[in-house]
Design a protein around this motif. Structure first.
Motif, PDB file in Angstrom:
ATOM      1  N   ALA B  77       2.315  -3.069  16.482  1.00  0.00           N
ATOM      2  CA  ALA B  77       3.271  -1.986  16.746  1.00  0.00           C
ATOM      3  C   ALA B  77       4.172  -1.752  15.539  1.00  0.00           C
ATOM      4  CB  ALA B  77       4.104  -2.303  17.979  1.00  0.00           C
ATOM      5  N   SER B  78       4.554  -2.838  14.837  1.00  0.00           N
ATOM      6  CA  SER B  78       5.401  -2.662  13.652  1.00  0.00           C
ATOM      7  C   SER B  78       4.674  -1.867  12.578  1.00  0.00           C
ATOM      8  CB  SER B  78       5.801  -4.016  13.068  1.00  0.00           C
ATOM      9  OG  SER B  78       6.344  -4.814  14.060  1.00  0.00           O
ATOM     10  N   VAL B  80       2.200   0.174  12.959  1.00  0.00           N
ATOM     11  CA  VAL B  80       1.989   1.552  13.409  1.00  0.00           C
ATOM     12  C   VAL B  80       3.261   2.375  13.207  1.00  0.00           C
ATOM     13  CG1 VAL B  80       1.605   2.993  15.429  1.00  0.00           C
ATOM     14  CG2 VAL B  80       0.169   1.010  15.040  1.00  0.00           C
ATOM     15  N   THR B  81       4.402   1.784  13.570  1.00  0.00           N
ATOM     16  CA  THR B  81       5.664   2.506  13.405  1.00  0.00           C
ATOM     17  C   THR B  81       5.897   2.849  11.941  1.00  0.00           C
ATOM     18  OG1 THR B  81       6.481   1.209  15.242  1.00  0.00           O
ATOM     19  CG2 THR B  81       8.102   2.455  14.020  1.00  0.00           C
ATOM     20  N   MET B  82       5.588   1.882  11.047  1.00  0.00           N
ATOM     21  CA  MET B  82       5.783   2.148   9.615  1.00  0.00           C
ATOM     22  C   MET B  82       4.872   3.275   9.151  1.00  0.00           C
ATOM     23  SD  MET B  82       6.087  -1.580   7.927  1.00  0.00           S
ATOM     24  CE  MET B  82       6.663  -2.930   8.899  1.00  0.00           C
ATOM     25  N   MET B  85       6.181   6.598  10.293  1.00  0.00           N
ATOM     26  CA  MET B  85       7.334   7.109   9.545  1.00  0.00           C
ATOM     27  C   MET B  85       6.913   7.583   8.159  1.00  0.00           C
ATOM     28  SD  MET B  85      10.526   4.755  10.750  1.00  0.00           S
ATOM     29  CE  MET B  85       9.909   3.161  10.336  1.00  0.00           C
ATOM     30  N   LEU B  86       6.020   6.818   7.522  1.00  0.00           N
ATOM     31  CA  LEU B  86       5.578   7.220   6.185  1.00  0.00           C
ATOM     32  C   LEU B  86       4.838   8.552   6.230  1.00  0.00           C
ATOM     33  CD1 LEU B  86       4.420   3.741   4.865  1.00  0.00           C
ATOM     34  CD2 LEU B  86       6.377   5.063   4.062  1.00  0.00           C
ATOM     35  N   PRO B 103       1.420   7.022  17.203  1.00  0.00           N
ATOM     36  CA  PRO B 103       1.961   5.852  17.905  1.00  0.00           C
ATOM     37  C   PRO B 103       0.943   5.192  18.825  1.00  0.00           C
ATOM     38  CG  PRO B 103       3.102   7.881  18.555  1.00  0.00           C
ATOM     39  CD  PRO B 103       2.307   8.193  17.347  1.00  0.00           C
ATOM     40  N   VAL B 106      -1.313   1.855  18.443  1.00  0.00           N
ATOM     41  CA  VAL B 106      -0.917   0.543  18.972  1.00  0.00           C
ATOM     42  C   VAL B 106      -1.899   0.061  20.032  1.00  0.00           C
ATOM     43  CG1 VAL B 106       0.851  -0.722  20.238  1.00  0.00           C
ATOM     44  CG2 VAL B 106       1.519   1.056  18.640  1.00  0.00           C
TER      45      VAL B 106
END
Lengths: 195, 199, 194
Positions: B77-78, B80-82, B85-86, B103, B106
């Motif tokens: 999940a971390s 994927v979140t990065m 955002m990128l 998202p 995940v």
């Protein structure tokens, strides 16, 4: 939100924007657990239940923890953890209080964590800024839509056992073609509106 | 070098996640309406898969067995979140086309399945190669399905009218129906070849 | 329930381990967030500004507070377009009329005479290949110069106030037209109040 709006949201989530057949969420269990109609019903009930509860809980987490702290970017991480924990709790509670139900649904529960329909509903609720009631209704309706799709699909697949089709289509391919036809039927709901 | 190539090919072809292992169907069907979307999704998933495989392989001796799934989910999940955002910061168009399916990487079963089945049991180097191989396999599958759908459904390839402006496009192919249909026929074709070869 | 000492130590160990993993991951995500925050905000602003420049070129756009203006529900945002000297030259109205496959998010530019200067579609989920044809610059150009009485027709010879519908996508065409008409009404209302 008025009652008509809520109703329209529910109808749209069940039929017009069916999670499985139109939005392509929750395809894995849809294809994986649909060989028999009774297991399909079990999976559908389990998913509907978890989706409804998960929509409510993730709404609370989002509005009372993440947004006040300006941490919206942690939505994905926290939602998936909430869902994973929720599935575990539901399983434990069910085992203690409703052992019969647990026996019939038990095997599907762990699979729900990685069902993208559940996380999808939570993320869509947050994205569309639904109110608490709308979020819960959306989760419930999306779950019912999933159940409708998987039960219909399982019934068709049961009959496929007696059908004669090319050997190359055995298993997954014929299931996908079947899903395509059901999806085509659901397109008929497109454009239907309740004002 | 030969070993590296073999490891990658194994992930991409013999163990192709979409056509052989039949994992990660949701994004494969949902974002394959056009070739750039399909490729973007494939690359994003490959990056997440490779990174998470590396980290999980590094941590495989530290993470207690009881909480391994939870730990994997946090790591995935971390990343994927990065990536999300990128992408939003630097490729906003692709980001808005892929929408909620970024998202949702995940819960892409491919990634969790490789973490559990491979990265948690193998070294960092092998895990990284496995991630790249499987990721390329997924990207390749997306490329094939989205090429078929974009050409038949829109008469275009990457947005260019390769069949002439007046190609009578079958809109059905870019609708959800076309996704199921295309994937069904592609897998049937692969089965046909495998049956013929007697594999 | 009774726990022996070893079990408690084990449980604490597991909890601490998971806590550490979560803390480190979250910290990394926070760092990436800090780095990308600026560009993301810029991108979002640029996207809205780009659409507004397309429909009504101006020096500056000021977002208006419309909460107490009693506008129609499908009006999302209203921006006042200003020239170099700060005079309001028109309004950009963001509306979301319901189309065939959900709301169509669009921006309409309206000048001080209540006449449309341009229309741009920001986001839609209409049927690909049919409804999506309304997101065509040539087609949207038809709206330029229209007023509140704008209407859709399927006839090949549209009247002064009419635009011809995209064939096969009458519902989407009607939705876009409703968005434009609502935007003009909203702009007139705000202008009257100001």
């Amino acid at each position: 939100m008025t009652i008509t709006q809520i109703l329209s949201l529910a109808i749209s989530a069940i039929l017009i924007e069916n999670f499985v057949l139109v939005k392509f969420l929750g395809i894995c269990p849809f294809l994986g657990v649909s060989k028999k109609s009774d297991t399909a019903v079990g999976m559908g009930v389990a998913v509907t239940f978890v989706m409804t509860v998960a929509s409510a809980v993730t709404y609370l987490v989002d509005h009372f923890m993440l947004r006040p702290l300006g941490l919206e970017y942690l939505q994905t991480i926290s939602f998936i953890l909430v869902i994973a924990a929720l599935v575990q709790i539901v399983e434990m509670v069910m085992q203690k209080t409703l052992p019969a139900l647990h026996k019939s649904l038990g095997i599907y529960l762990p699979l729900i964590t990685t069902n993208c329909a559940v996380l999808g509903a939570a993320l869509l609720n947050a994205q569309n800024d639904y109110t608490f009631i709308a979020s819960v209704v959306y989760g419930l309706a999306a779950g019912l839509g999933f159940m409708l799709a998987i039960v219909l699909f399982a019934n068709v697949r049961e009959r496929l056992e007696f059908a004669d089709y090319p050997k190359a289509f055995e298993g997954f391919p014929i299931a996908l073609v079947t899903a395509a036809l059901i999806s085509l039927a659901f397109m008929g709901f497109n454009g239907m509106k309740i004002f | 070098m030969k070993k590296i190539l073999k490891a990658i090919l194994e992930g991409a072809i013999t163990n192709n996640p979409s056509f052989v292992l039949l994992l990660g169907m949701c994004p494969l069907l949902a974002v394959s309406t056009s070739v750039p979307n399909g490729l973007g999704m494939g690359i994003a998933a490959t990056v997440v898969l490779t990174c998470s495989n590396i980290v999980i392989s590094l941590l495989r001796k530290i993470i207690p067995n009881e909480i391994r799934i939870a730990a994997y989910i946090v790591v995935i999940a971390s990343f994927v979140t990065m990536v999300n955002m990128l992408l939003e910061a630097f490729l906003p168009d692709l980001h808005s086309n892929l929408g909620i399916f970024i998202p949702l990487i995940v819960v892409n079963c491919i990634i969790l399945a490789r973490a559990e089945a491979y990265a948690s049991k193998n070294g960092v180097w092998d895990s990284a190669l496995d991630g790249i191989g499987i990721g390329l396999g997924f990207t390749g599958a997306l490329f094939i399905v989205s090429t078929i759908r974009e050409i038949l459904g829109n008469g275009t390839f990457c947005g260019y009218h390769i069949l002439g402006e007046n190609f009578p496009a079958a809109t059905l192919m870019v609708l959800p129906v076309g996704g199921f249909l295309t994937l069904g026929f592609v897998i049937a074709f692969i089965n046909y070849i495998r049956n013929k070869k007697g594999v | 329930m009774k726990f022996d000492k070893n079990e408690i130590i084990k449980m604490v160990k597991i909890a601490v381990c998971l806590l550490l993993i979560t803390a480190i991951s979250t910290a990394l995500v926070a760092v990436v967030n800090e780095v990308t925050k600026g560009p993301i905000a810029e991108q979002r602003l640029a996207k809205v500004n780009e659409a507004m420049t397309k429909v009504l070129p101006a020096k500056d756009y000021e977002k208006l507070d419309i909460a107490d203006k009693n506008l129609e529900e499908i009006v999302l945002e209203v921006y006042a377009a200003k020239d170099e000297t700060g005079n309001v030259v028109g309004y950009c109205v963001k509306t979301a009329p319901p189309g065939y496959g959900g709301a169509i998010e669009m921006i309409t530019g309206v000048d001080m005479n209540g006449v449309v200067t341009g229309v741009d579609i920001v986001n839609m989920s209409e049927t690909a290949g049919l409804g999506t044809k309304t997101d065509d610059e040539e087609w949207l150009k038809q709206y330029v110069g229209k007023g509140t009485d704008v209407a859709v027709t399927t006839s090949i010879t549209p009247a002064e106030n009419e635009v011809s519908a995209v064939s096969g996508a009458t519902i989407s065409s009607k939705a876009v037209t409703r968005g434009v008409a609502t935007a003009i009404t909203a702009a007139n209302q705000i202008k009257g109040a100001a």
